[in-house]
Design a protein around this motif. Sequence first.
Motif, PDB file in Angstrom:
ATOM      1  N   TYR A 171       5.671 -10.073 -17.027  1.00  0.00           N
ATOM      2  CA  TYR A 171       5.684  -9.195 -15.853  1.00  0.00           C
ATOM      3  C   TYR A 171       6.969  -8.381 -15.862  1.00  0.00           C
ATOM      4  O   TYR A 171       8.072  -8.948 -15.856  1.00  0.00           O
ATOM      5  N   HIS A 172       6.849  -7.070 -15.897  1.00  0.00           N
ATOM      6  CA  HIS A 172       8.021  -6.187 -15.928  1.00  0.00           C
ATOM      7  C   HIS A 172       9.034  -6.614 -16.981  1.00  0.00           C
ATOM      8  O   HIS A 172      10.219  -6.753 -16.698  1.00  0.00           O
ATOM      9  N   GLY A 173       8.561  -6.841 -18.187  1.00  0.00           N
ATOM     10  CA  GLY A 173       9.474  -7.169 -19.280  1.00  0.00           C
ATOM     11  C   GLY A 173      10.194  -8.483 -19.130  1.00  0.00           C
ATOM     12  O   GLY A 173      11.302  -8.652 -19.647  1.00  0.00           O
ATOM     13  N   ASN A 174       9.584  -9.421 -18.443  1.00  0.00           N
ATOM     14  CA  ASN A 174      10.141 -10.767 -18.275  1.00  0.00           C
ATOM     15  C   ASN A 174       8.991 -11.769 -18.301  1.00  0.00           C
ATOM     16  O   ASN A 174       7.857 -11.423 -18.001  1.00  0.00           O
ATOM     17  N   LEU A 175       9.326 -13.022 -18.650  1.00  0.00           N
ATOM     18  CA  LEU A 175       8.287 -14.052 -18.642  1.00  0.00           C
ATOM     19  C   LEU A 175       8.342 -14.852 -17.347  1.00  0.00           C
ATOM     20  O   LEU A 175       9.405 -15.327 -16.943  1.00  0.00           O
ATOM     21  N   ILE A 176       7.182 -14.966 -16.700  1.00  0.00           N
ATOM     22  CA  ILE A 176       7.068 -15.867 -15.549  1.00  0.00           C
ATOM     23  C   ILE A 176       6.218 -17.043 -16.023  1.00  0.00           C
ATOM     24  O   ILE A 176       5.137 -16.856 -16.565  1.00  0.00           O
ATOM     25  N   ASP A 177       6.732 -18.250 -15.834  1.00  0.00           N
ATOM     26  CA  ASP A 177       6.001 -19.408 -16.350  1.00  0.00           C
ATOM     27  C   ASP A 177       5.922 -20.511 -15.290  1.00  0.00           C
ATOM     28  O   ASP A 177       6.764 -20.585 -14.391  1.00  0.00           O
ATOM     29  N   GLY A 178       4.885 -21.335 -15.419  1.00  0.00           N
ATOM     30  CA  GLY A 178       4.736 -22.487 -14.532  1.00  0.00           C
ATOM     31  C   GLY A 178       4.446 -22.081 -13.092  1.00  0.00           C
ATOM     32  O   GLY A 178       5.063 -22.583 -12.169  1.00  0.00           O
ATOM     33  N   ILE A 179       3.486 -21.196 -12.925  1.00  0.00           N
ATOM     34  CA  ILE A 179       3.170 -20.687 -11.580  1.00  0.00           C
ATOM     35  C   ILE A 179       2.246 -21.653 -10.840  1.00  0.00           C
ATOM     36  O   ILE A 179       1.285 -22.175 -11.408  1.00  0.00           O
ATOM     37  N   GLU A 180       2.561 -21.881  -9.566  1.00  0.00           N
ATOM     38  CA  GLU A 180       1.636 -22.619  -8.693  1.00  0.00           C
ATOM     39  C   GLU A 180       1.520 -21.836  -7.397  1.00  0.00           C
ATOM     40  O   GLU A 180       2.528 -21.458  -6.804  1.00  0.00           O
ATOM     41  N   VAL A 181       0.284 -21.563  -6.992  1.00  0.00           N
ATOM     42  CA  VAL A 181       0.084 -20.815  -5.742  1.00  0.00           C
ATOM     43  C   VAL A 181      -0.909 -21.550  -4.856  1.00  0.00           C
ATOM     44  O   VAL A 181      -1.828 -22.209  -5.347  1.00  0.00           O
ATOM     45  N   GLU A 182      -0.696 -21.452  -3.558  1.00  0.00           N
ATOM     46  CA  GLU A 182      -1.650 -22.030  -2.611  1.00  0.00           C
ATOM     47  C   GLU A 182      -2.218 -20.894  -1.769  1.00  0.00           C
ATOM     48  O   GLU A 182      -1.471 -20.081  -1.215  1.00  0.00           O
ATOM     49  N   PHE A 183      -3.548 -20.846  -1.683  1.00  0.00           N
ATOM     50  CA  PHE A 183      -4.236 -19.796  -0.935  1.00  0.00           C
ATOM     51  C   PHE A 183      -4.770 -20.328   0.386  1.00  0.00           C
ATOM     52  O   PHE A 183      -5.250 -21.461   0.468  1.00  0.00           O
ATOM     53  N   ASN A 189      -7.389 -18.573   3.276  1.00  0.00           N
ATOM     54  CA  ASN A 189      -8.173 -17.388   3.660  1.00  0.00           C
ATOM     55  C   ASN A 189      -7.839 -16.166   2.805  1.00  0.00           C
ATOM     56  O   ASN A 189      -7.692 -15.054   3.300  1.00  0.00           O
ATOM     57  N   GLY A 190      -7.715 -16.405   1.497  1.00  0.00           N
ATOM     58  CA  GLY A 190      -7.526 -15.306   0.557  1.00  0.00           C
ATOM     59  C   GLY A 190      -6.088 -14.957   0.258  1.00  0.00           C
ATOM     60  O   GLY A 190      -5.815 -14.283  -0.735  1.00  0.00           O
ATOM     61  N   LYS A 191      -5.164 -15.406   1.099  1.00  0.00           N
ATOM     62  CA  LYS A 191      -3.765 -14.992   0.933  1.00  0.00           C
ATOM     63  C   LYS A 191      -2.905 -16.131   0.380  1.00  0.00           C
ATOM     64  O   LYS A 191      -3.113 -17.294   0.731  1.00  0.00           O
ATOM     65  N   VAL A 192      -1.960 -15.784  -0.475  1.00  0.00           N
ATOM     66  CA  VAL A 192      -1.026 -16.783  -0.987  1.00  0.00           C
ATOM     67  C   VAL A 192      -0.079 -17.157   0.147  1.00  0.00           C
ATOM     68  O   VAL A 192       0.605 -16.306   0.707  1.00  0.00           O
ATOM     69  N   ILE A 193      -0.070 -18.462   0.507  1.00  0.00           N
ATOM     70  CA  ILE A 193       0.827 -18.878   1.596  1.00  0.00           C
ATOM     71  C   ILE A 193       2.035 -19.644   1.060  1.00  0.00           C
ATOM     72  O   ILE A 193       2.984 -19.896   1.774  1.00  0.00           O
ATOM     73  N   ARG A 194       1.969 -20.024  -0.223  1.00  0.00           N
ATOM     74  CA  ARG A 194       3.092 -20.732  -0.843  1.00  0.00           C
ATOM     75  C   ARG A 194       3.033 -20.463  -2.340  1.00  0.00           C
ATOM     76  O   ARG A 194       1.951 -20.410  -2.913  1.00  0.00           O
ATOM     77  N   HIS A 195       4.192 -20.226  -2.956  1.00  0.00           N
ATOM     78  CA  HIS A 195       4.189 -20.052  -4.409  1.00  0.00           C
ATOM     79  C   HIS A 195       5.475 -20.575  -5.019  1.00  0.00           C
ATOM     80  O   HIS A 195       6.532 -20.556  -4.381  1.00  0.00           O
ATOM     81  N   THR A 196       5.366 -21.056  -6.262  1.00  0.00           N
ATOM     82  CA  THR A 196       6.561 -21.418  -7.033  1.00  0.00           C
ATOM     83  C   THR A 196       6.295 -21.048  -8.487  1.00  0.00           C
ATOM     84  O   THR A 196       5.141 -20.972  -8.913  1.00  0.00           O
TER      85      THR A 196
END
Length: 414
Positions: free
Chosen positions: A274-286, A288-295
């Motif tokens: 993403y934008h010339g960088n690596l994002i790794d180990g993503i966890e998201v909680e949805f 009603n369609g929206k991310v309410i928590r992310h790491t």
Amino acid sequence: MDKANKIEEYAKFAVAVGVNLQKGCNLMINTPIETAEFARKVATAAYDFGAREVVINYKDELFSRIKMERTDISVLSDFKLWQLERYMEYYRGEGKLSILNIYAEDPEIFKGIDANKLSISAKAAMKAMKPWRDLTMANKVQWSIISVPTVSWAKKVFPEKSESNAVKSLWNEILKACRIDEKDPISAWKDNLKSLQSYKEKLNNLKLVELHLKSDNGTDAVIGLADDHIFQGGSQLSSDGIEFLPNIPTEEVFTAPHLKKVNGIIKSSMPYVYHGNLIDGIEVEFENGKVIRHTAKQNNELLTEMFSSDEGASRIGEIALVPKTSPIRKSGILFYNTLFDENAACHIAFGAGYPDNISGGEKMDREKLKDKGLNDSLIHEDIMIGTKDMNITGIDNKGNKHSIFKDGDWDPEF
Ligand code: ZN
Ligand code: ZN
């Protein structure tokens, strides 16, 4: 195989099948300067096919980095509109416009650059380019994305090899993944497209309302689907009815989630560029369609920036099914390039959905599409989530359950 010939064949394939360039039409090629030699091969092939005019836009990522380092943050949001106009002038002008994007970024070109700077610059560009992006996402033009090795990218994929061997190896993997190394690439592609077509039809016949995704890594989510959604995959039709192949390679069957009906936890299964960088180990909680928590274990601040792009950035616009038996996954190679990695695993895309994932959607405006549940945003970022044990169950409009994926692959019973 004679590699030089195969590379030539790849260039022709991109023109003839990828964008399916029509006689008298213009072709615009977006390419890194490092792959200029290949872009010239594409240009020659395009003229052989009867192009009216070929235009090449060169992108210099090392200069982009200098610019990002040296330009004052207040200037980065000042995106000049000629960059949009160079597309629109051809779009409105004589002879139709087709686009070939050669994507070959160094996955960490912007490593160490202030996330805020990257975000401001990207937001300004995406906002200004939205009219053009909407046109391509609605298939008003024929477009295609392919990749060609550069030294910096190849060294990321094969760090232990010398520069020239890394490039050679990456060429081999690309030609293999794109089926160009086959004796008859066209017939190999026909078989692939036929298989995607049959899964697409099966899924569309089920009249599903939601998909339940479950993996041992903790992914457990229900993805409600948009009203009148349709599954797409393989080749697509432009609004003029011309068949083209948006992604080479492509192994996915995908549809539109409902922007308000996604609930549960989803974890990424591969690093994401993403934008010339690596994002790794993503966890998201949805909810009603929206991310309410992310790491994220790596570059969480960039993920935060991404979700703050706009209201639709923390909702999803695409869910794509890719089996673990896909040739790209079987190669075992992590490409650090979304075009390849997204064809190695099931993925979701944060941001805008594709209008043609809604029945009759190409003729609807974004407001109408939103009523159907199709998400809109400045971004469209595909995050790989498929694992070798992922199960996917579809629930139809009568409440019946259908096993679609079993242990990371199409359920043989499906
Ligand atoms: Zn996809
Ligand atoms: Zn996508």
